[in-house]
Scaffold this active site. Structure first.
Site, PDB file in Angstrom:
ATOM      1  N   GLU A 120     -29.957  81.641 111.098  1.00 53.19           N
ATOM      2  CA  GLU A 120     -29.582  80.305 110.551  1.00 53.19           C
ATOM      3  C   GLU A 120     -28.422  79.676 110.908  1.00 53.19           C
ATOM      4  O   GLU A 120     -27.403  80.394 111.209  1.00 53.19           O
ATOM      5  CB  GLU A 120     -29.976  80.599 108.966  1.00 53.19           C
ATOM      6  CG  GLU A 120     -31.265  81.089 108.647  1.00 53.19           C
ATOM      7  CD  GLU A 120     -31.483  82.402 108.338  1.00 53.19           C
ATOM      8  OE1 GLU A 120     -30.367  83.185 108.698  1.00 53.19           O
ATOM      9  OE2 GLU A 120     -32.630  83.117 108.267  1.00 53.19           O
ATOM     10  N   TYR A 132     -26.129  77.619 120.505  1.00 56.33           N
ATOM     11  CA  TYR A 132     -27.546  78.592 120.159  1.00 56.33           C
ATOM     12  C   TYR A 132     -28.199  77.896 121.318  1.00 56.33           C
ATOM     13  O   TYR A 132     -29.173  78.831 121.896  1.00 56.33           O
ATOM     14  CB  TYR A 132     -27.830  78.569 118.901  1.00 56.33           C
ATOM     15  CG  TYR A 132     -26.928  79.059 117.902  1.00 56.33           C
ATOM     16  CD1 TYR A 132     -26.057  79.989 118.313  1.00 56.33           C
ATOM     17  CD2 TYR A 132     -26.725  78.466 116.803  1.00 56.33           C
ATOM     18  CE1 TYR A 132     -24.924  80.696 117.633  1.00 56.33           C
ATOM     19  CE2 TYR A 132     -25.571  78.960 115.875  1.00 56.33           C
ATOM     20  CZ  TYR A 132     -24.856  80.128 116.042  1.00 56.33           C
ATOM     21  OH  TYR A 132     -23.924  80.547 115.230  1.00 56.33           O
TER      22      TYR A 132
END
Length: 183
Positions: A120, A132
């Site tokens: 998350e 990411y």
């Protein structure tokens, strides 16, 4: 003393990755407090280190010039790895610390025969989201008010991490990370 004399002059500039230990906690907490509005406690990190010893987690630190400049961790659940945290000291941000830490976590997940990575990330943290995405993570959902009951989290997944194309991506993103897994 002898190791200091034998060390090459550029050795201190090298980013070294080591297992997280309790002796690292004061430096980790200093980074934790400037990185997160609601930081983990020392007790949480101590528990995570103990779970690492039992094989349920993997926590690492990054050192440069003998100084701890970042840390990261992952937990392992039913063939997947969940990145629990990645943080770099403010003066070490944008210097490759988070990239190296994430690459090391990915290689550990591959060693443990995981098929996917998940995490998350704060909806406001566009820098982390970009990192990411470079690693192949894609947004798949939102956890409303996940952080401090005020800010949403973007749930991101990266699949097929054990496959050759993903291993190639890791080598390209961070050639200095050590896979130590069979090709």
């Amino acid at each position: 003393m002898l190791s200091r004399l034998l060390r090459r002059p550029d050795d201190d500039a090298v980013l070294r990755i080591e297992p997280m230990r309790k002796k690292d906690l004061s430096a980790i907490m200093a980074i934790e407090h400037v990185s997160y509005p609601k930081p983990w406690t020392t007790g949480v990190f101590q528990s995570e280190i103990e779970l690492s010893r039992q094989g349920e987690r993997h926590y690492i630190v990054a050192r440069r010039d003998q100084r701890l400049v970042g840390y990261a961790g992952a937990m392992f659940v039913v063939g997947d790895a969940h990145v629990t945290n990645i943080a770099a000291a403010p003066e070490a941000r944008r210097s490759g610390v988070a990239t190296r830490l994430l690459a090391e976590l990915a290689w550990e997940a591959i060693r443990r025969e995981c098929q996917a990575l998940t995490l998350e990330v704060r909806s406001s943290n566009v820098g982390a989201q970009a990192l990411y995405r470079r690693f192949g993570f894609a947004p798949v959902g939102v956890r409303l008010k996940y952080y401090e009951n005020t800010e949403d989290a973007i749930v991101m997944w990266c699949h097929d991490i054990a496959e050759p194309p993903y291993r190639d991506r890791l080598h390209e993103l961070c050639p200095e990370a050590t896979p130590e897994v069979a090709p």
